[in-house]
Design an enzyme around this catalytic site. Sequence first.
Site, PDB file in Angstrom:
ATOM      1  N   HIS A  54       0.836  -1.206   0.000  1.00  0.00           N
ATOM      2  CA  HIS A  54       0.000   0.000   0.000  1.00  0.00           C
ATOM      3  C   HIS A  54       0.868   1.252   0.000  1.00  0.00           C
ATOM      4  O   HIS A  54       2.014   1.227   0.453  1.00  0.00           O
ATOM      5  CB  HIS A  54      -0.878   0.037   1.265  1.00  0.00           C
ATOM      6  CG  HIS A  54      -2.165  -0.711   1.133  1.00  0.00           C
ATOM      7  ND1 HIS A  54      -3.387  -0.152   1.457  1.00  0.00           N
ATOM      8  CD2 HIS A  54      -2.431  -1.965   0.711  1.00  0.00           C
ATOM      9  CE1 HIS A  54      -4.338  -1.037   1.248  1.00  0.00           C
ATOM     10  NE2 HIS A  54      -3.788  -2.148   0.800  1.00  0.00           N
TER      11      HIS A  54
ATOM     12  N   GLU B  95      -6.816  -0.040  -5.562  1.00  0.00           N
ATOM     13  CA  GLU B  95      -7.816   0.810  -4.926  1.00  0.00           C
ATOM     14  C   GLU B  95      -7.442   2.272  -5.153  1.00  0.00           C
ATOM     15  O   GLU B  95      -6.260   2.608  -5.195  1.00  0.00           O
ATOM     16  CB  GLU B  95      -7.896   0.559  -3.415  1.00  0.00           C
ATOM     17  CG  GLU B  95      -8.116  -0.877  -3.013  1.00  0.00           C
ATOM     18  CD  GLU B  95      -6.807  -1.618  -2.793  1.00  0.00           C
ATOM     19  OE1 GLU B  95      -5.726  -0.987  -2.722  1.00  0.00           O
ATOM     20  OE2 GLU B  95      -6.853  -2.865  -2.711  1.00  0.00           O
TER      21      GLU B  95
END
Length: 317
Positions: free
Chosen positions: A38, A106
């Site tokens: 991430h 995302e």
Amino acid sequence: MVSIGYFLSCEEFGPRELVKQARLAEEAGFERLWISDHFHPWNDEQGNSPFVWSVIGALSEVTSLPITTAVTCPTMRIHPAVIAQAAATAAVQCDGRFTLGVGSGEALNEHILGDRWPPALVRLDMLREAVEVIRKLHTGRVVTHHGRHYTVEDARIYTLPEQPVPIYVSGFGPASTKLAGEIGDGYCTVMPDEELVRTFHQSGGADKPVQAGMKVCWAPTEQAGVDTAARLWPNELLPGQLAQLLPRPRDFAQASSLVGRDAVAKQIACGPNPQRHLAAAQQYLDAGIDELYVQQVGPEQEAFFTAWSKAVLPELR
């Protein structure tokens, strides 16, 4: 026989803590490692987000366990040609015990350069082409590619493992799971969903491995575990496409305020009862998972590894 691994959370822990957890996982009898990739954590309470490729380099020096990224998005924030080089280097560092897990990403992580966040079907098309680019570069040949989404000109990766890096593809719905079966060497999920596993197998993944991740919160009491899980990971229970569409950690925090403690207690095995943890894991085994990766939420890491090594892992095996 199902292989049980440990899920290293880059959202919740810094690089040194992750390296320590990997050592503890191997000592406790876990057989593999998953590690998230991430730019941001899901919310500010989680509080971390180290660069995964640096962490993998450190892990390769302290553990012999196979490592899979869960998962890397090779489509926007980092060009697939760069991901191809990073994955090849990681595989060399890990003596071939490295798998590149990829997904369509995302907005939370991929919006940071100001690029438009495309709709789901476009993201899947980008992922298909990105995997094609990575596989071409992992041949060691000079690659020129002019595609719909990516351009590569006269590129060659010189540092390569003896065998091409396996690429597993994540899927959380029928379309992405079907793509995983078509282009992946394996499948990544976080749900004990037998129907999605069947979709993967029927879409070209019949003899390919299925990996899944789950969260638990070992704690002195069930209430303490629920408190910790509700504080750190309420986003796990957000419905629909929110996880793909919300762009900022504070957006996830706001949306997660609608998630109640009872829902967290139902979704995540919390507390010191081994049977609760066994029951949660069994759902994944029953769904046909080949490799299950368990993440301990919160600070009770050493207590978790001690308890699972004595009371849970032997029962699962």
